[in-house]
Design a protein around this motif. Sequence first.
Motif, short mmCIF file in Angstrom:
data_model
loop_
_atom_site.label_atom_id
_atom_site.label_comp_id
_atom_site.label_asym_id
_atom_site.label_seq_id
_atom_site.Cartn_x
_atom_site.Cartn_y
_atom_site.Cartn_z
N TYR A 437 0.86 -1.18 0.00
CA TYR A 437 0.00 0.00 0.00
C TYR A 437 0.90 1.24 0.00
O TYR A 437 2.00 1.24 0.56
N HIS A 439 0.91 4.96 1.39
CA HIS A 439 0.23 5.73 2.42
C HIS A 439 0.68 7.19 2.35
O HIS A 439 1.88 7.48 2.45
N SER A 514 -4.74 5.71 1.83
CA SER A 514 -4.03 4.45 1.56
C SER A 514 -4.50 3.89 0.23
O SER A 514 -5.70 3.67 0.04
#
Length: 527
Positions: A437, A439, A514
């Motif tokens: 992910y 972020h 995210s």
Amino acid sequence: MSDGFSNNNKNHQVIPVRFTRLYVTILVTLAVLLTIGQGVTQWRLNTVQDKIWITRYAALQRHQSQQIVKQALQIEDPNEQANFAANVAELHQVFATFERYHLEGREGRVSDQNVTIELPDRIREMYLAIRPEFEAIQSSARRMMRLQRFEEASQPDVQASLQLMLANEKPFLEEMDAIVREYNAQVRNELSSMQTIEAYLYLFTVLVLVGIGLLIIRPAARKLRQTLAQLIAAEARTTAANKKLISVNKSLKETRQKLFEATKQQYQQEINEQKVRTSYLVAGQEEERKRLSRELHDGLGQMLTAIKLQIEGLEAGLARNAAQPAANGTVPYAKNLSTLKNLITQTIQETRTISNNLMPTVLSDFGVIPALKMLAENDRSEAIDVTFETNLTPDMPRLNKDLEIMLYRVTQEAVSNAVRHAQPSHVHIGLFEKDSYLHLIVTDDGRGFKPGSKLQRQKEAEELNSVRSQTIASHESNRRVSQGLHNMQERAKLLNGKFKISSVPGKGTKVQVSIPYNTQPIHHDTY
């Protein structure tokens, strides 16, 4: 049959109660019969066993009497003179047992086996008849047991006692045989009587079982067959009804599934259409910003630059003519030209700033990381410190164009809201890759707010009633902040991202996005 089944349904406890009573009655009857039979049998067996013990000990008296006579003869025998004392002692032992058995036999008991019976009259008469012979043997044996030396055995009274014992031995044995035979006859009679009783009990038990079968089990079995037939018919009807219900339920499930699929498809289609519309809207906004940026840079910017050059030329000409002062000693329009020059310079700078905010060239040329660094540097001031941190390397492949634009716009909106409304002293921008992910985290230490608070809306309404003009401006500012949050959330949704904002009054605000991160290189066109 249907009516009978209905009656059974109305009185569903009748049949179980009847069968329970039936089985209990049968079991109790059989238990009583078996108990009576066993009780009688055990009682008769105990009686017979006791008589057998009495008979056995009576038979032992015959053998013991013979041993007494034998020991008496050995005491008197000169050849057994050396064993005189042993023979006398043996006579003591044998006579004591003989005497005890005979006396207990008269009373119908055996102390060794703890047995006591009631003697029949015939046995009592036989024991009375044998009493003289027993007393003769008893007195003779006691005289023989009082001998101290072998020489005393030749005394006349001793010889007379020995002859008395020998004379009564045979009659005693015959009468004891008669007593034993009488005992055996009574035992055989008892066993025969017990066999007869057992036969009667067996016959009675068989008759009771036949009666139970004919009078109880047979009617119950007939009733049970009728009930089972009714239950089978009811089960068939229930099975048919269940099949119909299963078919209807299956149809309902299929219909519900189809409705669910249709609703799901419609909902998904609406979501997709909303995403497409939002995507087109965002793309149109970006294109419009790009167009405005080009026009401001290429059109208005160039025009203002030309004006600036013309004014600088005019200023130079005026400077050359400065040697010819006016009548009052001042340079005509020099101050106004200087002011106009500064104003045009500020206009050019503002135009470049607006153009850069609409579509920064560093974003399209170098990527999101340099663009965010430049954004932090541009928004940094003496009162507000803006920092940027990332774990992405500069040599990594460029991200997707839409992803870079989204990250930049969300950061731009978050930093702008913090700088304009939160009054922070520090704003931190973080861009990190973790667990597949990407972020983006923007935090500030400003005054914060309470998202969706009814108290805040009530306070705004009160301020609207008290100070109309000031509250309208504050309401517009809050509306722009709310619209900016909505735009950030929509941009994150377009890329399947997660948007989260948390804020506490007096403790600052945190905005986090995210996005699933694709580590593969992506072809990147210029914006």
